[in-house]
Motif scaffolding. Structure first.
Motif, PDB file in Angstrom:
ATOM      1  N   PHE A 201       0.827  -1.198   0.000  1.00  0.00           N
ATOM      2  CA  PHE A 201       0.000   0.000   0.000  1.00  0.00           C
ATOM      3  C   PHE A 201       0.865   1.253   0.000  1.00  0.00           C
ATOM      4  CE2 PHE A 201      -2.482   3.324   2.082  1.00  0.00           C
ATOM      5  CZ  PHE A 201      -3.591   3.345   1.253  1.00  0.00           C
ATOM      6  N   VAL A 202       1.877   1.307   0.851  1.00  0.00           N
ATOM      7  CA  VAL A 202       2.760   2.467   0.934  1.00  0.00           C
ATOM      8  C   VAL A 202       3.530   2.630  -0.370  1.00  0.00           C
ATOM      9  CG1 VAL A 202       4.813   3.406   2.077  1.00  0.00           C
ATOM     10  CG2 VAL A 202       2.930   2.482   3.432  1.00  0.00           C
ATOM     11  N   ALA A 203       4.021   1.540  -0.926  1.00  0.00           N
ATOM     12  CA  ALA A 203       4.761   1.613  -2.188  1.00  0.00           C
ATOM     13  C   ALA A 203       3.874   2.134  -3.305  1.00  0.00           C
ATOM     14  CB  ALA A 203       5.321   0.240  -2.558  1.00  0.00           C
ATOM     15  N   ALA A 204       2.630   1.719  -3.333  1.00  0.00           N
ATOM     16  CA  ALA A 204       1.698   2.194  -4.364  1.00  0.00           C
ATOM     17  C   ALA A 204       1.454   3.686  -4.213  1.00  0.00           C
ATOM     18  CB  ALA A 204       0.382   1.429  -4.280  1.00  0.00           C
ATOM     19  N   GLU A 205       1.313   4.164  -2.986  1.00  0.00           N
ATOM     20  CA  GLU A 205       1.085   5.585  -2.773  1.00  0.00           C
ATOM     21  C   GLU A 205       2.324   6.403  -3.102  1.00  0.00           C
ATOM     22  OE1 GLU A 205      -1.654   7.573  -1.920  1.00  0.00           O
ATOM     23  OE2 GLU A 205      -2.615   5.727  -2.561  1.00  0.00           O
ATOM     24  N   VAL A 206       3.504   5.888  -2.764  1.00  0.00           N
ATOM     25  CA  VAL A 206       4.737   6.609  -3.028  1.00  0.00           C
ATOM     26  C   VAL A 206       4.990   6.694  -4.527  1.00  0.00           C
ATOM     27  CG1 VAL A 206       7.251   6.484  -2.778  1.00  0.00           C
ATOM     28  CG2 VAL A 206       5.776   6.122  -0.806  1.00  0.00           C
ATOM     29  N   SER A 207       4.690   5.620  -5.251  1.00  0.00           N
ATOM     30  CA  SER A 207       4.970   5.593  -6.676  1.00  0.00           C
ATOM     31  C   SER A 207       3.803   6.095  -7.514  1.00  0.00           C
ATOM     32  CB  SER A 207       5.334   4.177  -7.108  1.00  0.00           C
ATOM     33  OG  SER A 207       4.210   3.333  -6.965  1.00  0.00           O
ATOM     34  N   ALA A 208       2.700   6.489  -6.896  1.00  0.00           N
ATOM     35  CA  ALA A 208       1.526   6.937  -7.632  1.00  0.00           C
ATOM     36  C   ALA A 208       1.824   8.239  -8.367  1.00  0.00           C
ATOM     37  CB  ALA A 208       0.352   7.133  -6.679  1.00  0.00           C
ATOM     38  N   LEU A 209       1.211   8.370  -9.527  1.00  0.00           N
ATOM     39  CA  LEU A 209       1.288   9.599 -10.298  1.00  0.00           C
ATOM     40  C   LEU A 209       0.664  10.727  -9.478  1.00  0.00           C
ATOM     41  CD1 LEU A 209       1.791  10.993 -13.080  1.00  0.00           C
ATOM     42  CD2 LEU A 209      -0.532  10.287 -13.684  1.00  0.00           C
ATOM     43  N   LYS A 210       1.292  11.894  -9.493  1.00  0.00           N
ATOM     44  CA  LYS A 210       0.785  13.044  -8.751  1.00  0.00           C
ATOM     45  C   LYS A 210       0.362  14.119  -9.739  1.00  0.00           C
ATOM     46  CE  LYS A 210       3.700  12.197  -4.728  1.00  0.00           C
ATOM     47  NZ  LYS A 210       3.994  10.838  -5.114  1.00  0.00           N
ATOM     48  N   CYS A 211      -0.883  14.582  -9.602  1.00  0.00           N
ATOM     49  CA  CYS A 211      -1.428  15.611 -10.486  1.00  0.00           C
ATOM     50  C   CYS A 211      -2.041  16.730  -9.651  1.00  0.00           C
ATOM     51  CB  CYS A 211      -2.536  15.034 -11.372  1.00  0.00           C
ATOM     52  SG  CYS A 211      -2.068  13.626 -12.381  1.00  0.00           S
ATOM     53  N   TYR A 212      -1.971  17.958 -10.187  1.00  0.00           N
ATOM     54  CA  TYR A 212      -2.689  19.049  -9.544  1.00  0.00           C
ATOM     55  C   TYR A 212      -4.175  18.786  -9.693  1.00  0.00           C
ATOM     56  CZ  TYR A 212       1.701  21.444  -9.066  1.00  0.00           C
ATOM     57  OH  TYR A 212       2.977  21.762  -8.691  1.00  0.00           O
ATOM     58  N   ASN A 213      -4.950  19.120  -8.654  1.00  0.00           N
ATOM     59  CA  ASN A 213      -6.372  18.804  -8.645  1.00  0.00           C
ATOM     60  C   ASN A 213      -7.180  20.041  -8.281  1.00  0.00           C
ATOM     61  OD1 ASN A 213      -8.813  17.540  -8.615  1.00  0.00           O
ATOM     62  ND2 ASN A 213      -8.480  16.446  -6.713  1.00  0.00           N
ATOM     63  N   CYS A 214      -7.918  20.567  -9.266  1.00  0.00           N
ATOM     64  CA  CYS A 214      -8.797  21.708  -9.022  1.00  0.00           C
ATOM     65  C   CYS A 214      -9.761  21.855 -10.190  1.00  0.00           C
ATOM     66  CB  CYS A 214      -7.997  23.000  -8.840  1.00  0.00           C
ATOM     67  SG  CYS A 214      -6.988  23.460 -10.264  1.00  0.00           S
ATOM     68  N   VAL A 215     -10.880  22.485  -9.914  1.00  0.00           N
ATOM     69  CA  VAL A 215     -11.850  22.852 -10.941  1.00  0.00           C
ATOM     70  C   VAL A 215     -12.387  24.213 -10.529  1.00  0.00           C
ATOM     71  CG1 VAL A 215     -14.059  22.317 -12.036  1.00  0.00           C
ATOM     72  CG2 VAL A 215     -12.528  20.459 -11.399  1.00  0.00           C
ATOM     73  N   SER A 216     -12.381  25.164 -11.443  1.00  0.00           N
ATOM     74  CA  SER A 216     -12.984  26.462 -11.134  1.00  0.00           C
ATOM     75  C   SER A 216     -13.583  27.067 -12.395  1.00  0.00           C
ATOM     76  CB  SER A 216     -11.973  27.417 -10.493  1.00  0.00           C
ATOM     77  OG  SER A 216     -10.904  27.694 -11.351  1.00  0.00           O
ATOM     78  N   LYS A 217     -14.646  27.846 -12.185  1.00  0.00           N
ATOM     79  CA  LYS A 217     -15.321  28.556 -13.266  1.00  0.00           C
ATOM     80  C   LYS A 217     -15.130  30.050 -13.056  1.00  0.00           C
ATOM     81  CE  LYS A 217     -19.008  25.260 -14.243  1.00  0.00           C
ATOM     82  NZ  LYS A 217     -20.458  25.020 -14.287  1.00  0.00           N
ATOM     83  N   SER A 218     -15.027  30.787 -14.171  1.00  0.00           N
ATOM     84  CA  SER A 218     -14.908  32.235 -14.050  1.00  0.00           C
ATOM     85  C   SER A 218     -16.172  32.764 -13.368  1.00  0.00           C
ATOM     86  CB  SER A 218     -14.717  32.871 -15.428  1.00  0.00           C
ATOM     87  OG  SER A 218     -15.768  32.483 -16.307  1.00  0.00           O
TER      88      SER A 218
ATOM     89  N   ARG B  36      -8.168  20.515 -13.601  1.00  0.00           N
ATOM     90  CA  ARG B  36      -6.906  19.769 -13.550  1.00  0.00           C
ATOM     91  C   ARG B  36      -7.128  18.607 -12.602  1.00  0.00           C
ATOM     92  NH1 ARG B  36      -3.134  23.722 -15.258  1.00  0.00           N
ATOM     93  NH2 ARG B  36      -4.047  25.801 -15.114  1.00  0.00           N
ATOM     94  N   GLY B  37      -6.602  17.453 -12.951  1.00  0.00           N
ATOM     95  CA  GLY B  37      -6.749  16.320 -12.049  1.00  0.00           C
ATOM     96  C   GLY B  37      -6.298  15.025 -12.672  1.00  0.00           C
ATOM     97  N   CYS B  38      -6.693  13.921 -12.037  1.00  0.00           N
ATOM     98  CA  CYS B  38      -6.354  12.569 -12.480  1.00  0.00           C
ATOM     99  C   CYS B  38      -7.567  11.932 -13.130  1.00  0.00           C
ATOM    100  CB  CYS B  38      -5.997  11.681 -11.286  1.00  0.00           C
ATOM    101  SG  CYS B  38      -4.615  12.226 -10.310  1.00  0.00           S
ATOM    102  N   LEU B  39      -7.330  11.236 -14.216  1.00  0.00           N
ATOM    103  CA  LEU B  39      -8.358  10.409 -14.825  1.00  0.00           C
ATOM    104  C   LEU B  39      -7.743   9.063 -15.178  1.00  0.00           C
ATOM    105  CD1 LEU B  39     -10.343  12.860 -17.137  1.00  0.00           C
ATOM    106  CD2 LEU B  39     -11.148  11.737 -15.071  1.00  0.00           C
ATOM    107  N   PRO B  40      -8.540   8.013 -15.147  1.00  0.00           N
ATOM    108  CA  PRO B  40      -8.021   6.688 -15.492  1.00  0.00           C
ATOM    109  C   PRO B  40      -7.659   6.603 -16.973  1.00  0.00           C
ATOM    110  CG  PRO B  40     -10.162   6.539 -14.405  1.00  0.00           C
ATOM    111  CD  PRO B  40      -9.933   7.969 -14.711  1.00  0.00           C
TER     112      PRO B  40
END
Length: 172
Positions: free
Chosen positions: A26-43, A110-114
């Motif tokens: 579990f720890v190895a999966a989290e450490v090696s997981a892809l990291k992406c900025y995560n946000c959504v905003s509208k003007s 911005r975020g993660c998608l499969p």
């Protein structure tokens, strides 16, 4: 001489060892997981717009537990095949997109998608709102840490890959 074999329901591995292996995986999966900025905003809220303040936008470890595709995609308007593949995905990608709504509102996400085989993330985002509700004006995917911080990151990464490929080819 009688040898006692364990019954199929009995385990030769102690519970502590199983727990330790689970924690390490579990720890190895989290450490090696892809990291992406995560946000959504509208003007007019432009928190997620380019250029972003990377210190104020959270990074997300992309994993089955953390990815919420409904944050970006109205799942009622996407192919059930995509939804099934997304639920079973083991690989992820970062996405950066811009949508222009018919009421002149702009949304940036911005975020993660499969990663899926039938539909790529940009196609899923294009058809996610049903016909006519928005235009997807920009969409980029990438697969290295923090790569969705700006649109120029995608372009520069592609340029560098092309340059390195050309150098490799010319050296042969």
């Amino acid at each position: 001489m009688l040898i006692k074999l364990p019954l199929p329901s009995q385990s030769l591995i102690p519970m502590e060892t199983k727990l330790l292996v689970f924690v390490i995986v579990f720890v190895a999966a989290e450490v090696s997981a892809l990291k992406c900025y995560n946000c959504v905003s509208k003007s007019p809220n432009i928190t997620c717009f380019t250029p972003i303040n990377v210190t104020s936008i959270p990074l997300q470890n992309c994993s089955k537990l953390s990815v919420n595709i409904s944050q970006f995609i109205d799942t009622q308007h996407v192919s059930p095949i995509y939804i099934q593949e997304a639920m079973n995905a083991t690989e992820y990608q970062c996405v950066f997109y811009t949508r222009k709504y018919m009421n002149n509102i702009t949304q940036v996400g911005r975020g993660c998608l499969p990663k899926t085989h039938s539909v790529n993330a940009c196609q899923a985002l294009q058809y996610a709102g049903g016909a006519g509700s928005f235009n997807l004006t920009e969409c980029n995917v990438c697969d290295h840490d923090n790569c969705n911080s700006s649109a120029s990151t995608f372009q520069s990464y592609g340029i560098w890959c092309a340059i390195l490929a050309m150098i490799y080819i010319l050296q042969k």
